[in-house]
Enzyme design. Structure first.
Site, PDB file in Angstrom:
ATOM      1  N   GLY A 229       0.764  -1.251   0.002  1.00  0.00           N
ATOM      2  CA  GLY A 229      -0.051   0.018  -0.015  1.00  0.00           C
ATOM      3  C   GLY A 229       0.773   1.234   0.109  1.00  0.00           C
ATOM      4  N   CYS A 254      12.113  -0.981   0.466  1.00  0.00           N
ATOM      5  CA  CYS A 254      10.790  -0.808  -0.186  1.00  0.00           C
ATOM      6  C   CYS A 254       9.949   0.209   0.349  1.00  0.00           C
ATOM      7  CB  CYS A 254      10.380  -2.218  -0.527  1.00  0.00           C
ATOM      8  SG  CYS A 254       9.165  -2.105  -1.986  1.00  0.00           S
ATOM      9  N   GLN A 258      10.447   4.570   1.629  1.00  0.00           N
ATOM     10  CA  GLN A 258       9.571   5.418   1.542  1.00  0.00           C
ATOM     11  C   GLN A 258       9.167   5.893   2.807  1.00  0.00           C
ATOM     12  OE1 GLN A 258       6.470   3.235  -0.334  1.00  0.00           O
ATOM     13  NE2 GLN A 258       7.441   3.039  -2.268  1.00  0.00           N
ATOM     14  N   ASN A 296       9.199  -4.325  -6.410  1.00  0.00           N
ATOM     15  CA  ASN A 296       7.607  -4.552  -6.360  1.00  0.00           C
ATOM     16  C   ASN A 296       7.235  -3.385  -5.544  1.00  0.00           C
ATOM     17  OD1 ASN A 296       5.038  -5.136  -5.930  1.00  0.00           O
ATOM     18  ND2 ASN A 296       5.643  -6.627  -4.131  1.00  0.00           N
ATOM     19  N   GLY A 298       4.651   0.519  -5.918  1.00  0.00           N
ATOM     20  CA  GLY A 298       3.520   1.148  -6.688  1.00  0.00           C
ATOM     21  C   GLY A 298       3.827   2.848  -6.436  1.00  0.00           C
ATOM     22  N   HIS A 361      14.326  -4.653  -3.823  1.00  0.00           N
ATOM     23  CA  HIS A 361      14.415  -5.743  -2.850  1.00  0.00           C
ATOM     24  C   HIS A 361      15.950  -6.437  -2.871  1.00  0.00           C
ATOM     25  CE1 HIS A 361      10.367  -5.985  -1.458  1.00  0.00           C
ATOM     26  NE2 HIS A 361      10.092  -5.372  -2.581  1.00  0.00           N
ATOM     27  N   GLU A 363      17.097  -8.500  -0.940  1.00  0.00           N
ATOM     28  CA  GLU A 363      16.585  -9.949  -0.528  1.00  0.00           C
ATOM     29  C   GLU A 363      16.133 -10.596  -1.706  1.00  0.00           C
ATOM     30  OE1 GLU A 363      14.616  -7.581   0.030  1.00  0.00           O
ATOM     31  OE2 GLU A 363      12.719  -8.551  -0.435  1.00  0.00           O
TER      32      GLU A 363
END
Lengths: 388, 1090
Positions: A229, A254, A258, A296, A298, A361, A363
């Protein structure tokens, strides 16, 4: 013969296919992932909560599922869209079929649609809300449902995926040199495994844990994990992070990246359709090298909000070595990594306090291991802070 | 960093003639590299002995040397051109080995030439098995257990540790040559001995067998800044134990989880770093245990390869182009992705479709050969297909192969031998895929098939799914077939032909029903990024999905049909013509569409034409494309027999066929019609007849008289052709010929022994006929023209005969209304000119003629086909050449040691080289050198000829003695020579005892063999002699004419100095004219603007 199923988007576009996995209805933001391997890791990545994931690679399910490749306690996607589900699987580690797996968790899937057409649609129109159903086959009804669904902006999906109480992660008998507290915003297990590989014992804490509680655990370092989200949907995490800045070494991944940027006073924005795949080129501005990365997300960090002077990237342009400097209330920062496909921010670090983060990522899981060094970097950072 | 400026001139070594294991893929790669380096401002020097390549067209490099690829010759080129750098990674093993030789001998150092793309130590570490093994253990990677041997005795000791079965890999050879799998000591001894001999460093690796393990290949690139990307993961459908070139392969990998794939990826990156490849690409092969997942490294090729061409076509990522840029200093992030334009090449392609590659074999040409597939590559070409699923791609790939199959069985052409099923599953051969399907459809379980074939069950289940749909379809007839099932069948790759067969109807009816039901294919883009970014390069494949991505266009379109997978008789030469047509038509202002399914060629480079359709060349697929694109016209005459078969049905469907009409082409092929026409024109032809039964054949034969040339009609490469000398031989032929082409009768022609054969290539625009080249065969008539050595200009015919030939050519071109190319084969016997064959289409000699004369025949023909006149194009016929150009062929007998090397009317060669020089001798010597069988300048020559040639051989033997050679002969020949005063040593015939001539050959005591045979096949003496020469790389001449040519060549070798000259210098005026040729539209524009 399988049942029919329909995927309906909020803009009225519909796709008819056949059902697989659980029979039912799912609502979410429709996105696509271009990885050719790793569907089990994708399905069990909590960052996909709230989303209906489309795999661009046509054959999914070829190698079944196994107990080792879970990235969390189960799948978190709302729905799954593929071109052809492979009924039969073949792999020496396989323990069950993908369909049984989806069924047991109630995940609704659709196959036999033109996933490339869908991907192109999302590419040109942007990620959008959709409904996937094998029980309601009335396209008009489904489009209405899609329009009415909540979407991702401003929503806190982290609370649905986070752990409910703190626990220790300790899988191997490796020697532990550091104690890390990891915020579970939807943490992937491979982050925990990677930390363990560089000698960390980890206490995984719920997303809403307060700064004081974390400091009371006396960690050597703090990890801000990935999660689903909009980062703006978790103001409590941003606030807590703000209180921890400068007190302990912090590494964000990730969503964590942010949140770090927001805690530093920066801003994030929503990308048109995000980056989801395992082939994205990220340039390390400090070394000049390029890493192929798993991604991954958005949303992205707006470099202008960190007062980074206008720097841009174009294909073929030679970029001089060195981070792009910016300013925050916590001191100077620099952009350390950028995406070579579109120039977006992929990594930053603080120069006056021990904190850094990456959008992608390291990992992997699924994805390439080019960026594993970032975990060693965290270890070194904690070492330096301990000595100093 | 920006590219290097200290290098100005780069020498690129090509891969030479097409051979099994090293084919057109290097023309594709080399052409890409030349283009991109020239564009970037480098001066490019190219050496490649193969004239049938696009890269040796004079516009691709600044200085092009069509010369033998040997260190001595290249040294001369280096001396003349003084390049700063040498790029050896685009010429296959040939190029690499030549570069290593030049480096090690100090030549590169002496002339200050830097090796770029791959340094010497990198090449040695990768290719030298010993060094590779050490390097792998340094980085903790497992290899199959192994040890090295430098002698047979050492090998025998080593194998005790490893155990049987065991794999033998010789170092520095190509395509598994000299290697193999040994299941017992006897096989072991044979293979090791051959391997030691063929390895330039006499090194073989004795390796634990990982036969049956899963096999994977990764195509990897790395730049100077240590950025590494995996371009394409490939999974071999056929497991370890079968050479990757002989395996069905699939991209991407289908049965690896991400964790397992990353293991391979990590290993590949570590290998690139350890071996030190830092400016280019490599192919790395792995084996994975199917039950434990144990990973071992098999081998690495630090250069572009057949796999990298496949990976480039499969993903759209142009590996060779990027490798060339890396070699001159660019890094991956500085190079834009051609297809998306806005993103860099520094990424890993992701695909949203499945690619299947199936090899193409031509075992029917070598019936004595061992058709089992092993670690030694035997295929001559490959077909590739793209589909959204494996099932679709597999069935498309099968119909792309052109073996008259329309998918995985169910096409009425099944040839299963029930008793052989188990064997065919366990021992791989070219038709195993059909047996797999048959076994599954007969109820054998996937597990059972797996136990025998060791093909991953996932693939077997996919085939089972195809079988289930097939069984479902058979329940219906076309009327009752449900729409949904028809749709599913199409999505599973079933062709209309298969559905027609299963429902008892016709292809046309199925097509109608499909269209009425709205079931038509869509076309999707290959874009390297699974639709994540916009793609600008129009590279399409068909699939039954919902959305089609063809963009509208602004210019009139012309579609060119390619020649499909390489095979003997139809290879790179036709692709050359198709590519030239694309180039010329683009200049003429058309939007060019290329249709082909061969991943190795320049025609399937998306740069070659404006649109590329990677599709099978069947009627159904052709109609799909022309239906979607609606081109103004199509060109079918440049792709050999393949597109020609579509001429009549396409014309019937309303498609405009440009150039010579299908009716004219048919007329030329139809012996009755054509024979009547020639008679009417008063043109001589050998007496002939047709027959559909043995009785009829006997009658015709008696009328014509023996010897006879017999063959089925309408084929290419002379398949199933034979010369019969008696009624018994005729009977034997008819028994086996019926298989070749059952609907067509067989043809019988009088075979003109001892005639001179002449080939002519010409272009006609409907009014003017331009004779492009006249070439004379150096082998006697009767041997397939594709296998003959030829010379331009002709040397042993009179000017008057040449005029007669030209006149006859013009007459025939006119009478057939040729617009485009025409090839005519003539024979001159006893002063009379005979027409043997007329082909009103491109022929395989076109590239050779174009290189020899400097005139781009295929381009002229294409322009003529769209209405240009030869007069306005301005070329002049060029027959008074100041040089001689000889074409020599290469034969694959080294791959099939059981096969007799005697050339007959069936074509056997895989490729060609050209030798070009001022004089005949030098040109011939160069041609032999280029073909890998250099003529000796001294030593011993073995001569044994049939009775008919015994008179002629005397003169030849005398000459050889004068030149300083010793002659050795068997009894009959020795007697004749001694009687004529030639000093000769006698040696035993093979059946006379030991030591005999074969022993001498094996001991390296013979430097050249002249052996003209009587009869052929195993168990004749000649068979043993000739197979020994092909195994030991000794030149073997089988005709008197060839022997005479050889003498001239030897004379040149003795004198010593072979000079090198760039092709641009041979054709100065022609080259200038070509670059000035204006397109019709440009001319129009000028007129309008005045």
């Amino acid at each position: 013969m399988r049942e029919k199923a329909i995927l309906a988007l909020e803009d009225g576009t519909t796709y008819e296919g056949t059902a697989f996995g659980a029979i039912g209805e799912a609502v979410g933001e429709v996105v696509f992932n271009t990885s050719m391997t790793g569907y089990q890791e994708v399905l069990t990545d909590p960052s996909y909560a709230g989303q209906i994931v489309t795999m661009t690679y046509p054959h999914i399910g070829n190698y079944g599922v196994n107990s080792e490749d879970y990235e969390s306690r189960g799948p978190f996607v709302e729905g799954f869209v593929v071109r052809e589900y492979s009924r039969i699987y073949s792999n020496w580690r396989a323990e069950d079929s993908l369909e049984n797996f989806l069924n047991s968790y109630g995940i609704v899937g659709i196959q036999n649609i033109d996933t490339r057409a869908l991907t192109k649609h999302i590419r040109s129109e942007g990620a959008m809300k959709g409904v996937l159903s094998s029980v309601d086959l009335d396209t008009q009804s489904l489009v209405e449902k899609a329009k009415a669904s909540p979407g991702l902006i401003g929503r806190d999906l982290v609370k649905n995926v986070t752990t409910d109480k703190p626990h220790i992660w300790w899988e191997t008998k490796r020697v532990k040199h550091f104690h890390v507290v990891a915020f579970d915003f939807g943490i992937k297990r491979n982050i925990l495994r990677s930390l363990e590989t560089v000698g960390c014992k980890i206490t995984v804490v719920p997303a809403s844990t307060k700064a004081e509680e974390v400091l009371a655990l006396n960690p050597d370092g703090i990890l801000l994990s990935n999660g689903p989200g909009d980062p703006a949907g978790v103001p409590y995490a941003i606030e807590t992070t703000g209180k921890l800045l400068g007190k302990k070494p912090i590494f964000g991944i990730c969503l964590g990246h942010q949140i770090l940027a927001l805690a530093l006073g920066g801003r994030t924005y929503k990308l048109k359709f995000g980056h989801r795949g395992g082939n994205q080129p990220v340039k390390n501005l400090l070394t000049g090298g390029v890493e192929i990365t798993a991604q991954n997300h958005g949303f992205a960090v707006d470099q202008n909000s960190l007062k980074v002077s206008e720097r841009e990237w174009r294909v073929g342009k030679t970029i001089p070595i060195g981070g792009w400097k910016g300013e925050t209330e916590f001191g100077s920062i620099e952009i350390t990594h950028i995406n070579l496909n579109d120039g977006t921010v992929e990594g930053l670090r603080c120069l006056d306090i021990p904190a850094y983060s990456v959008q992608y990522h390291p990992e992997a899981s699924p994805g390439p291991h080019d960026s594993r060094y970032l975990f060693e970097q965290f270890m070194k950072l904690m070492e330096e802070e301990n000595i100093g | 960093m920006p590219r290097r400026t200290d290098i100005k001139k780069i020498l690129i070594i090509g891969s030479g003639p097409i051979i099994i294991g090293q084919a057109c893929e290097f023309d594709y790669s080399g052409t890409q590299a030349c283009k991109v380096l020239k564009q970037d401002g480098f001066k490019v020097i190219l050496v490649n002995s193969n004239p049938a390549t696009i890269m040796t067209d004079p516009e691709f490099a600044d200085r092009t040397y069509i010369e033998p690829i040997t260190p001595e010759v290249i040294e001369k080129i280096i001396e003349k051109e003084k390049p700063d750098a040498l790029l050896p990674t685009l010429g296959g093993q040939t190029g690499l080995n030549a570069a290593v030789a030049l480096a090690e001998s100090g030549v590169l150092h002496r002339f200050g030439v830097e090796l770029i793309g791959a340094k010497l130590q990198v090449i040695k570490k990768a290719e030298g098995r010993n060094l590779f093994k050490k390097a792998m253990s340094r980085i903790g990677l497992d290899l199959p257990r192994s040890s090295f041997a430098y002698s047979l005795s050492e090998a025998l000791r080593n194998v005790e540790d490893v155990g049987f079965p065991v794999v033998i890999r010789p170092s520095f050879t190509l395509g598994g040559t000299g290697g193999g799998i040994a299941y017992n000591l006897e096989e072991f001894r044979n293979i090791v001995s051959t391997g030691l001999m063929l390895s330039p460093i006499n090194e073989v690796l004795i390796e634990e067998s990982v036969i049956g393990w899963k096999e994977y290949e990764l195509e990897v690139m790395r730049d100077l800044k240590d950025n590494v990307v995996i371009v394409c993961p490939i999974e071999n459908f056929d497991p370890m134990g079968i050479h990757t070139g002989d395996s069905i392969t699939v991209a991407p990998a289908q049965t690896l989880t991400d964790k397992e794939y990353q293991q391979l990826r990590d290993a590949a990156i570590a290998i690139m770093r350890e071996i030190g490849v830092e400016t280019g690409g490599s192919n790395i092969q792995f084996a994975v245990h199917p039950e434990t997942g144990r990973l071992v490294v098999i081998e690495m090729n630090p250069r572009v390869s057949r796999s990298s061409a496949l990976a480039s076509k499969a993903t759209g990522f142009p590996i060779a182009k990027i490798a060339a840029k890396l070699a001159v200093g660019y890094t991956l992030d500085e190079i834009p992705n051609d297809i998306t334009k806005e993103t860099p090449a520094c990424f890993e392609p992701t695909i949203d479709y499945v690619v299947v590659k199936i090899p193409r074999w031509t075992f029917e040409k070598f019936p004595e050969a061992d058709a089992r597939l092993t670690t030694k590559m035997k295929s001559v070409g490959e077909a590739m297909s793209i589909g959204r699923t494996f099932k679709e791609a597999l069935q498309k790939a099968i119909r792309s192969l052109e073996i008259d199959r329309y998918g995985l069985g169910a096409d009425g052409r099944e040839e299963i031998i029930e008793e052989q099923v188990h064997q065919k599953l366990a021992v791989p051969t070219q038709d195993r895929i059909f047996y797999i399907k048959y076994a599954l459809s007969m109820g054998m379980s996937v597990e059972e098939v797996y136990e025998l074939a060791k093909i991953d069950p996932w693939f077997l289940y996919q085939i089972q799914e195809i079988v289930l749909v097939e069984q479902e379809i058979s329940k219906y007839n076309l009327k009752t077939l449900p729409k949904e099932l028809l749709k599913q069948a199409k999505r599973y790759g079933f062709s209309d032909v298969q559905i027609a067969y299963l429902t008892g109807s016709t292809e046309e009816a199925v097509r109608e029903k499909r269209k009425d039901s709205g079931i038509t294919p869509t076309f999707k883009l290959v874009d390297t990024c699974a639709a994540e970014f916009e793609a600008y390069t129009p590279y399409y494949y068909s699939t039954y999905e919902v959305e089609s991505e063809i963009r509208p266009s602004t210019k009139p379109k012309i579609a060119i049909f390619g020649s499909g997978p390489n095979r003997i008789g139809q290879g790179i030469e036709f692709d050359y013509c198709c590519v030239h047509a694309a180039f010329a038509l683009k200049e003429e202002g058309f939007e060019t569409i290329m249709i082909n399914c061969n991943p190795e060629t320049v025609s399937t480079d998306y740069d070659t034409s404006d649109r590329l359709y990677f599709e099978p060349l069947t009627l159904e697929d052709a109609l799909n494309i022309v239906g979607a694109e609606k081109p103004k016209g199509v060109i079918l005459q440049f792709g050999g027999q393949t597109p020609l078969k579509l001429a009549v049905p396409l014309e019937k469907a309303g498609v405009k066929i440009l150039g010579t009409s299908p009716d004219s082409i048919d007329l030329a092929e139809d012996r009755k019609r054509f024979g009547a026409l020639l008679r009417k024109l008063g043109v001589n032809q050998p007496p002939h007849g047709t027959a559909t039964s043995f009785k009829e054949a006997l009658k015709v034969a008696r009328g014509i008289g023996y010897p006879l040339l017999v063959r089925p009609s309408y084929v290419l490469g002379g398949r199933a052709m034979e010369i019969v000398y008696s009624e018994e031989m005729l009977e034997g032929y008819i028994a086996s010929a019926v298989k070749a082409s059952p609907e067509h009768p067989i043809l019988l022609d009088k075979f003109l022994e001892d005639a001179v054969e002449i080939d002519v290539d010409a272009v006609s625009d409907g009014e003017t006929i331009f004779i492009g080249g006249i070439m004379e065969h150096i082998e006697e008539a009767g041997i397939h023209s594709g296998d003959s050595a030829c010379v331009i200009p002709p040397l042993s015919i009179t000017d008057q005969q040449i005029e007669e030939i030209k006149e006859c050519t013009r007459t025939l071109a006119r009478v057939l209304n040729v617009v485009g190319l025409i090839n005519i084969q003539y024979a001159i016997k006893g002063g009379t000119l005979y027409v043997l064959e007329v082909n009103p289409r491109a022929s395989r000699t076109v590239p050779y003629v174009s290189k020899a004369t400097g005139i781009p025949l295929a381009k002229l023909a294409a322009r003529a086909m769209v209405g240009r006149t030869l007069k306005e194009l301005g070329y002049e016929e060029r027959h008074e050449l100041k040089h001689i150009a000889i074409k020599e062929v290469v034969l694959p007998f080294g791959r099939f040691p059981e096969v007799d090397t005697v050339l007959g009317p069936e074509m056997k060669s895989t490729g060609e080289v050209m030798g070009i020089d001022q004089g005949f001798g030098q040109a011939f010597a160069k041609a032999q050198m280029g073909a890998g069988v250099p003529l000796p300048a001294k030593g011993t020559i073995f001569i044994s000829v049939r009775n008919r040639d015994k008179k002629a051989i005397v003169h030849i033997a005398k000459k050889l003695v004068e030149l300083g050679f010793e002659i050795v002969s068997t009894k009959g020949t020795a007697e004749v020579l001694t009687q004529s005063g030639v000093k000769v040593k006698e040696v035993l015939k093979v059946r006379e005892g030991r030591p005999n001539v074969v022993d001498l050959i094996k001991n390296g005591e013979i430097d050249l063999v002249i052996n003209t045979p009587w009869g052929k096949g195993p168990r004749t003496d000649g068979y043993y002699i000739r197979t020994a020469t092909s195994a030991y790389g000794i030149p073997c001449i089988t005709t008197i004419a060839g022997a005479s040519a050889a003498i001239k060549g030897i004379e040149a070798m003795i004198v010593g100095d072979i000079a090198v000259k760039a092709i641009q210098d041979y054709h100065i005026e022609e080259f200038l004219l070509e670059t000035k040729t204006e397109s019709a539209s440009a001319v129009e524009e000028k007129k309008c603007s005045k």
